[in-house]
Design a protein around this motif. Structure first.
Motif, PDB file in Angstrom:
ATOM      1  N   ARG A 166       3.424   5.575   4.196  1.00 65.28           N
ATOM      2  CA  ARG A 166       2.029   5.126   4.255  1.00 65.28           C
ATOM      3  C   ARG A 166       1.136   6.368   4.246  1.00 65.28           C
ATOM      4  O   ARG A 166       1.383   7.335   4.989  1.00 65.28           O
ATOM      5  CB  ARG A 166       1.833   4.334   5.547  1.00 65.28           C
ATOM      6  CG  ARG A 166       0.449   3.731   5.713  1.00 65.28           C
ATOM      7  CD  ARG A 166       0.496   2.658   6.810  1.00 65.28           C
ATOM      8  NE  ARG A 166       1.237   3.115   7.982  1.00 65.28           N
ATOM      9  CZ  ARG A 166       0.660   3.758   9.007  1.00 65.28           C
ATOM     10  NH1 ARG A 166      -0.612   4.002   8.991  1.00 65.28           N
ATOM     11  NH2 ARG A 166       1.396   4.135  10.041  1.00 65.28           N
ATOM     12  N   GLY A 198      -0.629  -1.552   3.309  1.00 63.55           N
ATOM     13  CA  GLY A 198      -0.838  -0.161   2.911  1.00 63.55           C
ATOM     14  C   GLY A 198       0.439   0.632   2.751  1.00 63.55           C
ATOM     15  O   GLY A 198       0.397   1.793   2.354  1.00 63.55           O
ATOM     16  N   ALA A 199       1.572   0.051   3.047  1.00 60.44           N
ATOM     17  CA  ALA A 199       2.825   0.810   2.951  1.00 60.44           C
ATOM     18  C   ALA A 199       3.356   0.764   1.525  1.00 60.44           C
ATOM     19  O   ALA A 199       3.022  -0.119   0.739  1.00 60.44           O
ATOM     20  CB  ALA A 199       3.848   0.250   3.915  1.00 60.44           C
ATOM     21  N   SER A 200       4.225   1.702   1.231  1.00 62.98           N
ATOM     22  CA  SER A 200       4.775   1.812  -0.115  1.00 62.98           C
ATOM     23  C   SER A 200       5.907   0.817  -0.303  1.00 62.98           C
ATOM     24  O   SER A 200       6.308   0.109   0.626  1.00 62.98           O
ATOM     25  CB  SER A 200       5.317   3.221  -0.315  1.00 62.98           C
ATOM     26  OG  SER A 200       6.478   3.387   0.484  1.00 62.98           O
TER      27      SER A 200
END
Lengths: 270, 272
Positions: free
Chosen positions: B187, B210-212
């Protein structure tokens, strides 16, 4: 350091008197003790040293005694003075032909016996160096040095027959003399024991000689230093050279006043 | 001795130096210094980015056969880049100048760059003088040669040059990797022109906002290294492998193994 001319005036008589006294004690059969030892460097032209072989170092010989004791950290090769040869130009060799030239091998440890070669030559002038080159050009390692005390206080007359003050830049270098003085090993130092060297017609010390020595050192990554300019010309101090396993180096960096103090407080690289 | 021809000689010599810069005063300091000989003035080929005073430097404090490979007299370029974060830089022009501690990263065909300061220019600027700068250069050479440049209480140099990327790993990272029920995600938590900072976390179920996408890390464990000069980041896994082989180190790898011939056998790793 006083100029050699002062030494010539003040010291030789006392020195000669003491040396003769010690030689006489040797002849009288006294055992050499501290304060009585003497070593004669180079045989006398008139045979005066013929019966002194025990305390005589003949030119060309090596010796490794200091104060009468063998020292494995020290070995010296006596290169001059030499007896006059029949083909020598006596007029040329008469002046300063008796200068002692020693190439000393100094060890930093028993494992590194050849850490530093220190070539010191008194006031030997150009003819002496030419003769040395003729003798050793096939074995130039004999003349190789890590530290050279520039002869005769960085005099031009060790490199040339011409007068620097009269001919200036037209003065010619004697190639053989230069070759004898050019056997610098990698990273060698040449030290002028003299007052500060100025860009004028003085000799010694001579700016042209300094330039010639620097040109010799340029091919060997070497450094030229002058005792009269260390650490600065206004208040010179003894220049200390340290012999390490990695070779000879100046023991302390040149003092740099406020700048040095400031940097000593924060000697960190990034 | 071979030197790198870096930049071009300035046709006007010293008259080409910008009078408002600090370079003319640095030149005067060089000319007055007993241990420094000025060789020439050079500049960038395009004429605008940098100017340099090329000097031969040596004060006798460097032993000729030092282990670091510094010569008692070195040819250096004292470079001035007015627009750079550190406007004064020193480049070693000897073509075989050694790799040592405390050098800056440079392009592969450029001269090595000596790292003189551990402070930013904003801290140095008020007390910087040409004389102190030259002292610093001589000190770098002397102390690098005798192995004392890195202070005993100074943090070790990092293994690689700063890439500008920083990843914060969660507590128990290695242990959590073994748990196949957990998924590693990154993130973005900070971004500036010079640095991107990411935070890694293990999610058990759905990804957090929002995290990958899930990340499959490849971990290397290698024996300790003494204190080598900073290296450039490897650009490929093959480059990384070559470095391990050259250094004689065999890392244990999270999801791969070594073949007897020294190549990596993991499916996820290839030289292509």
């Amino acid at each position: 350091m006083p100029c050699c001319y002062e030494w010539l005036l003040l010291l030789p008589k006392a020195f000669n008197r003491e040396a003769k006294r010690r030689v006489q004690r040797f002849k009288d059969g006294w055992l050499p003790t501290d304060g009585e030892r003497v070593l004669i460097l180079g045989e006398d032209e008139n045979g005066k040293t013929d019966d002194l072989s025990a305390i005589l170092v003949r030119t060309g010989d090596h010796f490794r005694t200091i104060n009468g004791r063998r020292n494995d950290y020290f070995k010296a090769h006596l290169l001059a003075p030499r007896l006059l040869q029949s083909d020598d130009d006596e007029a040329l060799l008469s002046k300063n032909h008796s200068s002692t030239i020693l190439n000393m091998q100094l060890a930093s440890s028993i494992m590194h016996p050849d850490s530093c070669r220190f070539l010191t030559a008194g006031d030997a002038e150009v003819a002496i160096w030419e003769r040395l080159w003729r003798r050793y050009r096939a074995t130039p390692d004999v003349l190789a040095y890590d530290l050279l005390l520039a002869p005769h206080h960085c005099s031009w007359h060790s490199l040339s027959y011409d007068s620097w003050s009269q001919l200036g830049e037209d003065a010619n270098v004697a190639p053989d003399a230069r070759s004898a003085l050019a056997q610098a090993r990698f990273g060698a130092m040449i030290v002028a024991s003299s007052k500060p060297i100025k860009d004028d017609d003085s000799d010694p010390p001579c700016i042209r000689a300094k330039r010639e020595y620097k040109s010799i050192l340029a091919n060997h990554s070497g450094v030229f230093l002058c005792t009269g300019e260390e650490p600065n010309a206004t208040s010179p101090a003894p220049l200390e050279i340290e012999v390490t396993a990695a070779g000879a180096k100046r023991k302390q960096a040149r003092a740099r006043g406020v700048a040095a103090a400031t940097i000593a407080a924060a000697p960190r690289a990034g | 001795m071979e030197f790198i021809e870096w930049g071009v000689p300035l046709s006007g010599g010293t008259s080409d130096l910008p009078p408002e810069s600090l370079l003319p005063s640095l030149l005067r300091a060089c000319e007055a210094h007993p241990d420094i000989d000025v060789v020439e003035i050079r500049g960038a080929p395009d004429g605008a980015q940098w100017n340099a005073i090329v000097v031969d430097v040596g004060d006798g404090t460097v032993a000729p056969r030092n282990a670091a490979g510094i010569h008692p007299r070195e040819r250096l370029a004292l470079v001035h880049r007015p627009a750079a974060l550190m406007p004064f830089e020193v480049r070693a022009l000897r073509s075989d100048f050694p790799e040592t501690l405390h050098q800056n990263g440079v392009l592969s065909d450029e001269p090595r760059s000596l790292c003189l300061y551990d402070q930013p220019w904003s801290s140095l600027e008020r007390t910087w003088t040409p004389a102190k700068f030259l002292t610093r250069v001589l000190q770098w050479l002397e102390k690098t040669a005798d192995g004392s440049l890195h202070a005993h209480d100074q943090a070790l140099e990092q293994l690689f040059f700063d890439s500008g990327w920083q990843v914060l790993l969660p507590v128990g990272f290695t242990r959590s990797l073994q748990d196949r029920s957990k998924t590693l995600r990154l993130r973005l938590i900070d971004e500036s022109p010079r640095r991107v900072t990411l935070a890694a976390s293990f999610d058990t179920n759905e990804s957090t906002p929002g995290a990958s996408a899930p990340i499959q890390p490849l971990t290397f464990e290698i024996p300790g290294v003494a204190h080598p000069p900073i290296q450039f980041l490897p650009s490929t896994l093959g480059d990384l492998q070559d470095r391990f082989v050259r250094s004689g180190r065999r890392p244990s790898i999270g999801c791969a193994s070594w073949r007897p011939d020294g190549t990596l056998s993991a499916k996820t790793i290839s030289r292509e």
